[in-house]
Every structure is written in C-alpha cells, then in structure tokens.
Design an enzyme around this catalytic site. Structure first.
Site, mmCIF file in Angstrom:
data_model
loop_
_atom_site.group_PDB
_atom_site.id
_atom_site.type_symbol
_atom_site.label_atom_id
_atom_site.label_comp_id
_atom_site.label_asym_id
_atom_site.label_seq_id
_atom_site.Cartn_x
_atom_site.Cartn_y
_atom_site.Cartn_z
ATOM 1 N N GLN A 155 6.301 -6.714 16.389
ATOM 2 C CA GLN A 155 5.163 -5.876 16.743
ATOM 3 C C GLN A 155 3.984 -6.739 17.152
ATOM 4 O OE1 GLN A 155 3.468 -3.426 13.588
ATOM 5 N NE2 GLN A 155 3.511 -1.645 14.881
ATOM 6 N N MET A 289 5.773 -5.867 7.156
ATOM 7 C CA MET A 289 6.232 -5.302 8.424
ATOM 8 C C MET A 289 7.412 -4.397 8.101
ATOM 9 S SD MET A 289 5.728 -4.932 11.598
ATOM 10 C CE MET A 289 6.713 -3.716 12.488
ATOM 11 N N GLU A 290 7.268 -3.160 8.559
ATOM 12 C CA GLU A 290 8.160 -2.087 8.147
ATOM 13 C C GLU A 290 9.500 -2.110 8.875
ATOM 14 O OE1 GLU A 290 5.197 -1.845 9.677
ATOM 15 O OE2 GLU A 290 5.255 -0.413 11.338
ATOM 16 N N HIS A 314 2.888 1.506 1.475
ATOM 17 C CA HIS A 314 2.548 1.608 2.892
ATOM 18 C C HIS A 314 3.783 1.341 3.760
ATOM 19 C CE1 HIS A 314 -0.234 1.213 6.384
ATOM 20 N NE2 HIS A 314 0.708 0.391 6.820
ATOM 21 N N GLU A 315 4.462 0.238 3.488
ATOM 22 C CA GLU A 315 5.634 -0.101 4.325
ATOM 23 C C GLU A 315 6.727 0.946 4.168
ATOM 24 O OE1 GLU A 315 4.856 -2.180 6.407
ATOM 25 O OE2 GLU A 315 3.144 -3.025 5.315
ATOM 26 N N HIS A 318 6.168 4.002 6.229
ATOM 27 C CA HIS A 318 6.523 3.800 7.646
ATOM 28 C C HIS A 318 7.968 4.218 7.942
ATOM 29 C CE1 HIS A 318 3.178 2.090 9.784
ATOM 30 N NE2 HIS A 318 3.014 1.075 8.948
ATOM 31 N N GLU A 337 -0.123 4.305 12.110
ATOM 32 C CA GLU A 337 -0.868 3.757 10.977
ATOM 33 C C GLU A 337 -1.723 4.770 10.222
ATOM 34 O OE1 GLU A 337 0.009 1.147 9.767
ATOM 35 O OE2 GLU A 337 1.032 0.120 11.403
ATOM 36 N N ASP A 392 -2.598 -6.025 20.365
ATOM 37 C CA ASP A 392 -3.050 -6.526 19.085
ATOM 38 C C ASP A 392 -4.535 -6.240 18.854
ATOM 39 O OD1 ASP A 392 -1.569 -7.666 17.136
ATOM 40 O OD2 ASP A 392 -2.489 -9.645 17.387
ATOM 41 N N TYR A 400 -5.869 2.985 11.235
ATOM 42 C CA TYR A 400 -5.444 3.184 9.848
ATOM 43 C C TYR A 400 -6.332 4.217 9.143
ATOM 44 C CZ TYR A 400 -2.711 -1.139 10.345
ATOM 45 O OH TYR A 400 -1.811 -2.092 10.748
ATOM 46 N N ARG A 574 -1.795 -15.057 5.898
ATOM 47 C CA ARG A 574 -1.975 -13.638 6.185
ATOM 48 C C ARG A 574 -3.285 -13.430 6.940
ATOM 49 N NH1 ARG A 574 -1.867 -9.175 1.381
ATOM 50 N NH2 ARG A 574 -2.152 -7.331 2.685
ATOM 51 N N LYS A 576 -5.133 -10.960 7.723
ATOM 52 C CA LYS A 576 -6.154 -10.113 7.091
ATOM 53 C C LYS A 576 -7.103 -10.933 6.219
ATOM 54 C CE LYS A 576 -6.421 -7.082 3.179
ATOM 55 N NZ LYS A 576 -5.863 -6.039 2.330
#
Ligand SMILES: [Zn+2]
Length: 619
Positions: A155, A289-290, A314-315, A318, A337, A392, A400, A574, A576
């Site tokens: 993704q 990542m789902e 969360h994952e 998905h 999201e 991206d 989200y 990561r 984030k």
C-alpha cells in the site's frame, strides 16, 4: 454494457467460485494506474519467484489471467523499476511489449501486444535492488541476528515495484505463488499456505506454495521471508515472528480469538478463514498492515500489558472495511480507514468497555482537530483529489478520524438498532468489491436514510465529503477519564509536584493525553526532571507514552531526553513516530544538528516508506 455481459458469461463458466459477478463492472477511473481495464483486465496473478538475498532481487515470472474486450489488442500493466526480460503467450510465443515514459510516483506503463486469442500471458522479470515495496534486512537488522529477512509493503501503489500487474485498488485479483528461498528461511504470504514446511528443491533451496481464492486489491498481495517461528493462539489464529520474540508476542496477542468474535458480532462472519499476525522486525514503517489472512504489525505494540492492542483491533476490522469492501481509488481512502477506525473502536468497547473506547475516540478526535488546523483546507475533505500526487500524501488523520466521526454521527442520529444492521448489510452488499464515495452515498440513502428527510438534512453529506473541516453536525466525543488527565496537567503546569498528581490506576491513554497537554506548556527544566524521575517516562516500555514524553522534552529543548530519543529513533522505523519527532527537532537551531546526526546513523535501517518522508524533513 454488452462487453460486460459477455465477460460475465465467460467468467461464470470458467471460474465460478473465484470471482463474484460485481468484479466484471468496469472499475472506477484511477489516476494512480496506467491500466485500461475496460479493454483488458487482470483477474488472477500466478507468481513463481526466487528470492536472492545477495543481490536483493526477486526474479522469475508472473503469469496473468485476464478478461478482454473482443477487439482489445493490448493490455496495460503498472510497473516501477522492474527489469522485464520477455513476455510470452500461453503457447509460448514471444509477445511484443514496450515501457511507457516514467511518471513521477506512478512508474511506467508496461504495454503488451496481445495475441489474437487466449486469456493468459507470462511476464519474465526481476525486481530492482531498491524496489520500494521490498525491504531486505541484513542479519544484523533482525532480532535473531543470524539470518536475513525480507518483507513487502504494497500500500498504496508499491506492489508494481515487485509484481507487474494492474496496480489499482479497483482491480481485484486472485493469486497464487511459488516462492523459493534459501534454507532455513520460511515464507509467509497473505494467502492460504499449501506447503507450511516448504519443499526442498535442491541447492539448499526450499519452495513454498500459496493460494488466495478470494479476489483482493493488488496492494494486499504481501510476502515475508525470514527465520520465522509460529505459535497457535486459537483454532483460527496464531502468531508468526522471529523465535526471539515469539513468547512475548504470543502473550501480548492472547485475546485475538475474542477480538474476532467481537468483530463478527458487528461486521458479520469473518470470511478469510484464518487470522494470523506476523510481528515484524523494528524497521516496519507502519503500525500494522492488514494483509488478508496475516496482518503485519510493528513490534512497538508489544508493550507487555496489552495496552496497545487497539492497533490489532484496527487491523482486524480491515478484514471487513478495506479488504472485503475496498476503496476503489486512493481519493476514497476514507472508505477503508474511516470505517475501520469506527469499527476498531466498537471492538475495543466490546472487549475492554466504554471508558477505554471513549478515551481512544477522544484522542483520535483531538488529533484530527490539531492536524486539520495545519493542513491545506482542500485536504481536509473526505473525498480528496490526489491527481499528480503520491497517494501517500492522503495518509493523514482526516480519512481515519473525520471518516470515523461521520459514522459516529450517523450512529448517534439513528441509534445502534438501526445503524448496526445497516453496517452489516453494507459489508454484505459490497463484499469482495471496490467502491467509490458516490456508491457509499447511494447505499446510505437507499438502505439507511430511505425517506427520512429530516435525517438527510441533519447529516449534510456534502459537508462531510466535499467540504473542508469538521462539519458542525459532528457528534461530540468526550472522555471523562481524559478530563481527569486534563486537570492533572493543569495542576502540574501551575507548579504542583509530580508526586502530588492523582494518577493512581491510570490507563496508558491518560498518560498519553497528559503529556500531549504538557507539550505546549512552558515547563522549566526542574519540572521536567521531576516528571521524568517520578514516573520514569524515559524508560517507558509503552511506545506511545515514550513518544509523547520525548515530544515534550524536544519542545522544551531538554538535553536529558536526547539519549532516549536517539535510542527510540534508531531502534524502530514506524513513520507515525519518526515524522513528528524529526519535524519537532528541525524547528529549532537546538534540534537541527541532533536530527541530522541521528538520521545519518538511522536512515539505512528505515524502510523507504519512512526514509522518503524523513528525507523531506531532515535536510
Ligand atoms: Zn488502517
């Protein structure tokens, strides 16, 4: 229309169980793909690839099955950086092909001249050593230190850097794969494993075979290879990771079966048979990542006390929103999201109670409000225009949290008795398809709003989808537990000693919130020393709390946070966490040399998803 019907008839005979009828609808136009699916569209990818850890390449062949309009003379695929050796027809004739001009972000179109008949072609190729989707780790970059490691991240539009196919989320494909790796490495993919232990194929190599019968967008085709161990957690769940992390990971994830049961209550039956989790080495650029059947997650969620398992909720969510019902283009990313953020919160509520769910929702909403204040207004719409941009760039808190806020508002307007059946129905009606925001609106009007004119006016969908900011109609979320943290933050900023703060029994989210409040308050070095000495924040094993504390220290240019900051920035990748910390550092003359020094040492250990972002920050 006629072509569509003919294709449908042909598919119904050939592969009745692999493709639902909806996939024959021409996919929505996608500005991030060169494909012309109305002419010829890939329906299945069959990979036969060998991993070479010395040259850092995957090489072999991709055999693509496609449907075509009777007059189609070409098929167009997406590629970026692939070395195409030759293209063959089903009867092994060499087919002419050409690569289009390179376009920023998108790569190059691979245009193949189709034979007069047949529905299958084989592309022989190899990936480049710097393929953006693939991260090749040296043994030193793994937890075990003995074997190399490979993992992919597809993704948003990176699958084209390792598979020549039509790389659009609206073009769903089934796939199978044979992957050959050196012994003793093993391979995991987002598909059913046909040979869990692999098959020796000579020359110290072992082959692993996989099959995914359910159609997925190509960004969900995923691979990992390394020294992997597996531990079952329940009848349909388990964890893969390096042996050194297995025990810790299995403990942290022991609620997984319960989580799936809670998710099924809301979304309907889990449709992907197994739900395994692969805990990756620390360089993984995302939280998770789902990838279907096997979620990839960062080891930074292993806090030791399950306090960060909302990421797993969360994952898992998905598996319905994103994997079962997918955004047709990256401009509709909120359909993946926003639904997932809402769904995640409902899982957390079912498992850990309303107060914790409310804390998480409030933290998310606060983040949204902070982020939107600094964003270009056009990018705060849910339906966003990403033409000419890297998709991206749409990965902000807007899809989200503004997306989740829309669903929270709908839920609050109609009540769960009406909302929940609609949500389950939405997943059923669109299962294994990719949809646009327009299709969402049609579904909502037909199946939830119906003739409720007052509701339609109160919700004001255009304000959510096409206008900037958070609509006035958004339902408020407020956590009493976080309000307590606000009070303590205020007391501390006014001079109360850290030891006098009423923090007994606090949830990690309350700590996160307290620190978030303190970041913008002018605290003295002695106050910061008091806070850290009392609560041992620099040594926190909870990555979210540590991150929030480091941001407080950086904001106040507090030298004692530099060593833990350096450990944190070099110890995990990561994005984030990396992006805000490097941004904070680069804002001051104090922080700039620190950022440059740490980044110079850490950059090679980051995935390109992260290093590309940080390259734009640390200059
Ligand atoms: Zn997500």
């Amino acid at each position: 229309m006629l072509a569509g019907l003919l294709l449908l008839a042909a598919l119904a005979c050939a592969r009745p169980d692999t493709l639902p009828p909806m996939t024959t609808v021409t996919p929505a136009p996608d500005v991030h793909s060169f494909a012309r699916p109305a002419e010829a569209r890939v329906t299945h990818v069959s990979l036969d690839l060998q991993a070479d850890f010395t040259t850092r390449r995957l090489g072999g062949r991709a055999t693509l099955t496609f449907v075509r309009r009777p007059d189609a003379s070409e098929i167009v695929l997406d590629t970026r950086g692939l070395e195409i050796q030759q293209v063959l027809s089903e009867d092994r004739q060499v087919l002419a092909f050409r690569l289009g001009p390179a376009v920023q972000h998108l790569g190059q179109a691979l245009v193949i001249t189709l034979p007069a008949s047949g529905d299958r072609i084989t592309v022989e190729y190899r990936t480049s050593p710097d393929a953006a989707a693939l991260q090749w780790l040296t043994p030193a970059q793994t937890a075990g230190k003995d074997h190399p490691y490979l993992y992919s991240q597809g993704q948003a539009i990176l699958t084209r850097t390792w598979i020549p196919t039509q790389d659009s989320p609206g073009i769903r494909q089934t796939y199978d794969a044979t992957i050959t790796v050196p012994r003793p490495l093993s391979v995991v993919m987002s598909a059913k494993s046909l040979t869990p232990d692999g098959t020796d194929v000579g020359n110290r190599q072992r082959a692993y075979r996989f099959k995914m019968d359910q159609s997925v967008p190509p960004y969900l085709i995923a691979i990992a290879a390394g020294d992997l161990a597996f531990r079952a957690l329940g009848p349909r769940t388990g964890v893969y990771t390096e042996p050194a992390m297995l025990e810790r990971a299995a403990r942290e994830l022991e609620d997984l079966e319960q989580m799936i049961a809670a998710a099924e209550t809301l979304g309907g039956p889990y449709r992907w048979q197994r739900y395994d989790v692969l805990v990756l080495p620390p360089s993984f650029p995302y939280g998770g990542m789902e990838n279907p059947r096997v979620t990839f997650v960062t080891p930074t969620i292993l806090a030791g006390d399950k306090s960060l398992v909302s990421l797993l909720a969360h994952e898992l969510a998905h598996s319905w929103s994103g994997n079962l019902v997918t955004n047709a283009t990256w401009g509709d990313f909120w359909l993946n999201e926003g639904f997932t953020t809402y769904f995640e919160n409902r899982i957390m509520e079912a498992l850990y109670g309303k107060p914790r769910a409310l804390m998480l929702a409030t933290l998310g909403r606060d983040q949204l409000v902070r982020d939107m204040a600094a964003m270009a207004p056009a990018d705060t719409r849910l339906s966003i225009d990403l033409e000419g941009r890297d998709p991206d760039e749409g990965t902000t808190s807007v899809p989200y949290e503004k997306g989740a806020a829309l669903l929270q508002t709908l839920e609050s307007a109609v009540g769960r008795e009406r909302f929940d059946p609609w949500l389950r129905g939405y997943f059923n009606r669109h299962a294994f398809t990719s949809i646009t925001s327009k299709q969402f609106v049609v579904d909502l009007q037909q199946e939830l709003i119906r003739d409720d004119k007052a509701l339609l006016d109160a919700i004001d969908l255009p304000a959510w989808l096409d206008q900037p900011g958070l609509p006035a109609a958004a339902v408020a979320v407020r956590s009493p537990a976080l309000a307590l943290a606000d009070d303590q933050a205020r007391r501390f900023s006014k001079g109360a000693a850290a030891s006098s703060l009423a923090v007994a029994g606090w949830a990690p989210q309350q700590w996160q919130h307290l620190l978030e409040q303190l970041r913008t308050v002018p605290l003295s070095p002695s106050q910061l020393r008091d806070l850290d000495a009392t609560f041992r924040l620099s040594a926190s094993g909870n990555s979210e709390i540590l991150f929030a504390w480091l941001r407080v220290g950086v904001a106040r240019q507090f030298p004692p946070v530099v060593p833990p900051l350096e450990r944190f920035l070099t110890g995990q990748g990561r994005r984030k966490f990396l992006r805000p910390l490097y941004q904070d550092l680069m804002q001051t003359a104090w922080g700039q040399p620190i950022a440059r020094r740490i980044y110079a040492a850490a950059r090679s250990s980051y995935h390109t998803v992260s290093s590309q972002t940080i390259d734009g920050i640390v200059k």
